[in-house]
Design a protein around this motif. Structure first.
Motif: not given
Length: 490
Positions: A42-57
């Protein structure tokens, strides 16, 4: 049972219980490992989500800037500034989530630098658009913003690739931990089944030996009373020792059965956790294995409880008192009303006597016999059960007539071959498979033990396919009831 055998059996049970508890502890540890691996996934999925959030922003900020450059409308600056703030937030989130990963921290530092460059370029675009469209257009055509954004995308893609590699490893570890927990629980269940089997064999062997010893002692007592009255004291001492030994055996059966309850509760609790949290990962076959495991544990608990009931017929008995069997029979029929309605059956009660007995055990006796008569009915034919009593033509030691009472429970069920008459009253003996008729095979053994405690006899008459009749013979009075009455008088 000699002292050395006692010690060996106690030592063996201690080792088995220690192994069972150790296995339960290991299963508990494995469950914690499974949950830890799931948290890591779950932590790894959360990291992926945060990295994707950087690119999206970052993309949102660039979109707002381009809208402002093209149109000059200040409304585009609102999403532009919001996206810049979101980039900073997501970067902080990634930094916090990857604090334990030095490689990702290095990539994150490089990503922050590239984003800073990109933000400076976008800020310059916005400033030039404030001067005019043409200067801003010329600056955009230099492709500095595109190059900065491509560099961000490449680094984000690399960070996501590394996280995906880590995700594969952690998911594999999670699956391995899960199946280890399942295997450990299965081993614990097997060990529990083995312990119950050993306990059953030992207790049955010892109870059989005690019954044989009691019969031999009774015969010896008669011979001794006829030959030498002087040896009565020795015989009384032997009786006391025998009762003490039987009491110790009953106590051992009770303690051993109670000690087996706790591992069963843990097995069922861990099984419930597996079903609740990992049903999807377990799959159809895994769920089937888990259901079988829990069904076996539940059946084992029923066997243990029946074994306790069998052992407590004499140790947890109540004093004898006058018992109206007609009243008891009506209460039992009321309790069995659900089963009677379900089968469409009928129970007919005739005249029943009042006897000196243990009230609770008389209720259990009639419930076992009437319940069996309802259970073993012919397929497609409603059961009919008849219960009646009569006075036997006999005399007691004082010459008084009618000292025995007979109670018969007759049914129209499937019956049985009388060649199995002795077998049906033994502990855990069944004539039919568990899938055909429910039960543990203890009901008739408990019933005979109750009747024998009251100084009576229990037998049966039957023909296959033509029903069965179970016949209970009880004395009108019993020495135990006379002793109780004398103590109350004094």
């Amino acid at each position: 049972m000699d002292e050395s055998f006692d010690k060996r059996m106690a030592f063996g049970f201690a080792l088995a219980l220690a192994a069972l508890f150790a296995n339960a502890a290991l299963a508990h540890l494995n469950l914690h490992r499974v949950m830890d691996r799931e948290r890591q996934v779950a932590h790894t999925h959360e990291v992926l989500d945060a990295i994707g959030g950087v690119l999206s922003a970052s993309k949102d900020a660039e979109t707002g800037m381009r809208g402002y450059v093209i149109t000059g409308a200040p409304d585009f600056l609102t999403p532009y500034h919001s996206a810049r703030a979101a980039v900073a937030t997501e970067l902080g989130r990634v930094k916090e989530l990857t604090a334990d990963n030095d490689d990702q921290q290095r990539r994150l530092a490089l990503l922050e630098a590239r984003i800073a460059v990109h933000m400076d370029i976008m800020g310059k675009d916005v400033s030039l658009r404030g001067v005019g469209f043409e200067p801003a257009r010329q600056f955009v055509r230099t492709d500095q913003g595109k190059q900065a954004m491509d560099a961000i995308r490449d680094l984000v893609a690399e960070m996501e690739r590394k996280e995906h590699e880590l995700l594969v490893v952690r998911e594999g570890e999670s699956i391995t931990s899960y199946w280890t927990a399942v295997a450990t629980s299965a081993v614990a269940l097997g060990l529990s089944v083995g312990m119950v089997g050993v306990a059953f064999v030992l207790i049955r062997r010892e109870l059989t030996a005690r019954r044989q010893a009691e019969r031999g002692l009774a015969r010896a007592n008669e011979e001794l009373e006829e030959r030498v009255r002087a040896r009565t004291a020795d015989l009384d001492a032997a009786n006391v020792a025998l009762r003490r030994s039987n009491g110790e055996l009953e106590q051992f059966a009770s303690v051993a059965s109670h000690d087996l309850q706790e591992p069963l509760r843990k097995i069922q609790a861990f099984g419930d956790r597996l079903r609740a949290k990992f049903a999807d990962a377990l799959g159809e076959q895994g769920c089937d294995y888990l259901e079988r495991m829990q069904s076996s544990a539940a059946r084992m608990r029923t066997l243990i409880n029946d074994l306790l009931t069998f052992s407590r017929v004499t140790t947890k008995a109540q004093p004898f008192a006058p018992v109206d069997l007609a009243v008891v029979a009506r209460e039992v029929v009321s309790d069995l009303e659900g089963r009677i309605q379900q089968t469409g059956g009928r129970v007919e009660l005739g005249e029943l006597p009042t006897v000196a007995a243990d009230p609770l055990q008389m209720r259990q006796l009639l419930q076992n016999l009437i319940g069996n008569a309802l259970k073993f009915h012919k397929p497609g034919e409603p059961p009919l059960v008849e219960v009646h009593g009569r006075t036997l033509e006999d005399t007691d030691a004082n010459g008084a007539p009618g000292s025995l009472r007979e109670i018969t429970v007759r049914d129209n069920g499937i019956g049985f071959d009388e060649v199995y008459l002795d077998r049906i009253f033994e502990v855990f003996q069944r004539l039919h498979g568990r899938m055909d008729y429910e039960g543990t095979g203890m009901g008739l053994a408990i019933s005979r033990r109750i009747v024998e405690r009251h100084g009576g006899a229990l037998t049966a008459r039957s023909t296959p396919g033509q029903g069965a009749a179970f016949v209970v013979t009880l004395p009108l009075r019993h020495p135990e009831s006379e002793t109780t009455r004398d103590e109350q008088t004094r």
